[in-house]
Design an enzyme around this catalytic site. Structure first.
Site, mmCIF file in Angstrom:
data_model
loop_
_atom_site.group_PDB
_atom_site.id
_atom_site.type_symbol
_atom_site.label_atom_id
_atom_site.label_comp_id
_atom_site.label_asym_id
_atom_site.label_seq_id
_atom_site.Cartn_x
_atom_site.Cartn_y
_atom_site.Cartn_z
ATOM 1 N N HIS A 85 -72.169 19.271 -7.170
ATOM 2 C CA HIS A 85 -73.519 20.241 -7.536
ATOM 3 C C HIS A 85 -72.882 21.883 -7.660
ATOM 4 C CE1 HIS A 85 -77.113 23.453 -6.909
ATOM 5 N NE2 HIS A 85 -77.353 22.228 -8.224
ATOM 6 N N SER A 86 -72.772 21.748 -9.220
ATOM 7 C CA SER A 86 -73.268 23.133 -9.655
ATOM 8 C C SER A 86 -71.378 23.980 -9.010
ATOM 9 C CB SER A 86 -73.115 24.815 -8.838
ATOM 10 O OG SER A 86 -73.588 25.648 -9.095
ATOM 11 N N TYR A 87 -70.651 24.353 -7.884
ATOM 12 C CA TYR A 87 -69.422 25.227 -7.678
ATOM 13 C C TYR A 87 -68.401 24.043 -7.303
ATOM 14 C CZ TYR A 87 -65.617 26.041 -4.199
ATOM 15 O OH TYR A 87 -64.615 26.000 -4.513
#
Length: 221
Positions: A76-78
């Site tokens: 997720h994301s980073y």
């Protein structure tokens, strides 16, 4: 039975995947929701030396220690920076990759180079230590500071993502303002080698669209 390794975004721990973790386990899958070094319940390990390489090694070590093969790495994301590099290090242990509203790096990219100026302003809002990015006010109350070095460090990749059986990109359409991930979604939507999905959700897909996200995670596993 599939094996899922779930990597959260900045400032969050493995608990951010709780709605998904429970449902996957009920269906008989092995699930490892990870908290990266220096974050959440592991925040006591945070210091100026924790960087992207530290987090990549967290995942690599898990895959080896648990003797995981055919892993579904979910970032997720980073967390997508982390799963991309971990898969590059141990491609023989990875079946597929799932990117949740995230950047998808190429060799030499960093979070800093891939996000918008608005995101960069947040990264530079460091705590008194000078090396910890503060969690944003609307984050989960369990969120903690994130190591600045991890978003500045460039990732080193030697192979192509085409090595893996399946790649999914899940895009959240419910951002307040411009999403920093639109260009990634548009790229993969036009690429027949990717499975691109758009969900009516804010950035935290696990919390805001768990049932739809679960269906994507279970597809062709």
């Amino acid at each position: 039975m599939a094996t899922y390794v779930l990597i959260p975004g900045m400032c969050h721990g493995g608990w951010t995947f709780e709605p998904i973790t429970e449902q996957l386990r009920r269906r008989g899958h092995r699930v490892y929701p990870m908290t990266l070094t220096g974050l959440a319940e592991r925040s006591h390990l945070l210091n100026a030396t924790v960087n992207l390489e530290t987090h990549i090694q967290d995942v690599v070590n898990l895959l080896v220690a648990e003797d995981i093969e055919d892993a579904v790495l979910v970032g997720h994301s980073y967390g997508a920076m982390v799963i991309t590099a971990a898969a590059d290090r141990l491609p023989e242990r990875v079946d597929s990759l799932v990117y949740l509203d995230a950047m998808v790096p190429r060799d030499g990219d960093s979070c800093w180079s891939l996000v918008t100026d608005q995101e960069r302003q947040w990264y530079l809002d460091v705590a008194e230590t000078g090396y910890v990015v503060r969690p944003l006010p609307f984050f989960d109350t369990r969120a903690t500071g994130h190591p600045l070095a991890s978003v500045l460090q460039a990732v080193r990749l030697t192979g192509d993502l085409g090595r893996f059986r399946r790649r999914d990109y899940v895009y959240a359409t419910g951002w307040d303002g411009e999403s920093p991930f639109t260009t990634f979604y548009q790229r993969f939507q036009a690429d027949p080698q990717w499975h691109a999905h758009a969900l009516d959700s804010k950035h935290n897909l696990m919390r805001d669209a768990p049932e739809k996200l679960l269906a994507i995670l279970l597809e062709d596993r």
